[in-house]
Every structure is written in C-alpha cells, then in structure tokens.
Design a protein around this motif. Structure first.
Motif, PDB file in Angstrom:
ATOM      1  N   ALA A 165       0.857  -1.175   0.000  1.00  0.00           N
ATOM      2  CA  ALA A 165       0.000   0.000   0.000  1.00  0.00           C
ATOM      3  C   ALA A 165       0.899   1.233   0.000  1.00  0.00           C
ATOM      4  N   ASP A 166       0.433   2.295  -0.650  1.00  0.00           N
ATOM      5  CA  ASP A 166       1.236   3.512  -0.722  1.00  0.00           C
ATOM      6  C   ASP A 166       1.601   4.032   0.666  1.00  0.00           C
ATOM      7  N   ARG A 185       8.599   1.852   4.359  1.00  0.00           N
ATOM      8  CA  ARG A 185       8.658   1.669   5.816  1.00  0.00           C
ATOM      9  C   ARG A 185       8.457   0.208   6.225  1.00  0.00           C
ATOM     10  N   PHE A 186       7.653  -0.517   5.469  1.00  0.00           N
ATOM     11  CA  PHE A 186       7.343  -1.911   5.787  1.00  0.00           C
ATOM     12  C   PHE A 186       7.995  -2.816   4.750  1.00  0.00           C
ATOM     13  N   THR A 187       8.389  -4.016   5.199  1.00  0.00           N
ATOM     14  CA  THR A 187       8.950  -5.019   4.294  1.00  0.00           C
ATOM     15  C   THR A 187       8.297  -6.360   4.581  1.00  0.00           C
ATOM     16  N   ILE A 188       7.740  -6.955   3.536  1.00  0.00           N
ATOM     17  CA  ILE A 188       7.123  -8.273   3.648  1.00  0.00           C
ATOM     18  C   ILE A 188       8.100  -9.313   3.121  1.00  0.00           C
ATOM     19  N   SER A 189       8.138 -10.466   3.784  1.00  0.00           N
ATOM     20  CA  SER A 189       9.017 -11.549   3.343  1.00  0.00           C
ATOM     21  C   SER A 189       8.388 -12.875   3.732  1.00  0.00           C
ATOM     22  N   MET A 203       5.535 -16.208   7.077  1.00  0.00           N
ATOM     23  CA  MET A 203       5.635 -14.883   6.468  1.00  0.00           C
ATOM     24  C   MET A 203       5.897 -13.872   7.582  1.00  0.00           C
ATOM     25  N   TRP A 204       6.578 -12.811   7.234  1.00  0.00           N
ATOM     26  CA  TRP A 204       6.870 -11.756   8.206  1.00  0.00           C
ATOM     27  C   TRP A 204       6.512 -10.389   7.630  1.00  0.00           C
ATOM     28  N   LEU A 205       6.302  -9.453   8.519  1.00  0.00           N
ATOM     29  CA  LEU A 205       6.135  -8.062   8.134  1.00  0.00           C
ATOM     30  C   LEU A 205       7.025  -7.238   9.054  1.00  0.00           C
ATOM     31  N   GLN A 206       8.098  -6.709   8.521  1.00  0.00           N
ATOM     32  CA  GLN A 206       8.986  -5.829   9.275  1.00  0.00           C
ATOM     33  C   GLN A 206       8.469  -4.407   9.115  1.00  0.00           C
ATOM     34  N   MET A 207       8.097  -3.802  10.240  1.00  0.00           N
ATOM     35  CA  MET A 207       7.516  -2.464  10.214  1.00  0.00           C
ATOM     36  C   MET A 207       8.477  -1.499  10.900  1.00  0.00           C
ATOM     37  N   SER A 208       8.840  -0.450  10.198  1.00  0.00           N
ATOM     38  CA  SER A 208       9.762   0.547  10.736  1.00  0.00           C
ATOM     39  C   SER A 208       9.140   1.927  10.588  1.00  0.00           C
ATOM     40  N   SER A 209       9.724   2.890  11.281  1.00  0.00           N
ATOM     41  CA  SER A 209       9.227   4.271  11.246  1.00  0.00           C
ATOM     42  C   SER A 209       7.726   4.305  11.468  1.00  0.00           C
TER      43      SER A 209
END
Length: 120
Positions: free
Chosen positions: A60-61, A66-70, A78-84
C-alpha cells in the motif's frame, strides 16, 4: 484446514519498529500468495502488503519504504517488518494466505489478528 497464527504485535512508540510473523499449519497444502491486512477502529479492512510464492511483493502507498514483507516457503511462514511506525499504523493486523488444500481444492485462510498500537 489451513490455519494461520500471527504473533509479534504490541505497543511501540512513534518512529519505532515491530516485526509480525504468520505461520501456516496443516497438512498436504500448498500456499500461493500471502498478505497482510489491517483494520483500524471504525474503518474498513485494508491491504498492507502481499507476496507471491516467487517473492514478488506489493505494498500500500501508505507503507511503502517503511514496511517489508518476506516469506520462507519451506516453513510456510511470512513476516512483516515495520519501521518508522506512525500512530496511523495502529490497527489489528491480519495475515492471509491462499493456495491449494490437501483435497486439491483452493483455500483462503485468515489469521486471528494481532494488535499493533503506535503511541507515545
């Protein structure tokens, strides 16, 4: 039956980071696309990010950069790395997966959700 279990939510200050995990369990299934969605109070559930079995991602815009899915296909995780993180990221985060079940039928599964709260 394919079950999804999320973990990793919590309370974090603005600008902080969190990592969400989603593990798929069951037998004889194959997961194709996976994704993260979120729902804030009083709002519709919205797509956050998706990842295909080959690792193609989309965001999503509002979370790009800021976020990275892997994902790890061998572990069906599955992971979601959320920053800022921002206060507007506060929501219940759900993981989603679709694929083929052990009975060779397509399935769509949802996790139970994990709360992410961004607040000082």
């Amino acid at each position: 039956q394919v079950q999804l279990v999320e973990s990793g939510g919590g309370l974090v200050q603005p600008g902080g980071s969190l990592r969400l995990s989603c593990a798929a369990s069951g037998s004889g299934f194959r997961v194709n696309a996976m994704g993260w969605y979120r729902q804030a109070p009083g709002k519709e559930r919205e797509l956050v990010a998706t990842i295909t079995i080959t690792g193609v991602t989309d965001y999503a815009d509002s979370v790009k950069g800021r976020f990275t899915i892997s994902r790890d296909n061998a572990r069906n995780t599955m992971w979601l790395q959320m920053s800022s993180l921002k206060p507007e990221d506060t929501a219940v985060y759900f993981c989603n997966a679709n694929g083929i079940s052990s009975s060779a039928r397509p399935f769509v599964s949802w996790g139970q959700g994990t709360q992410v709260t961004v607040s000082s």
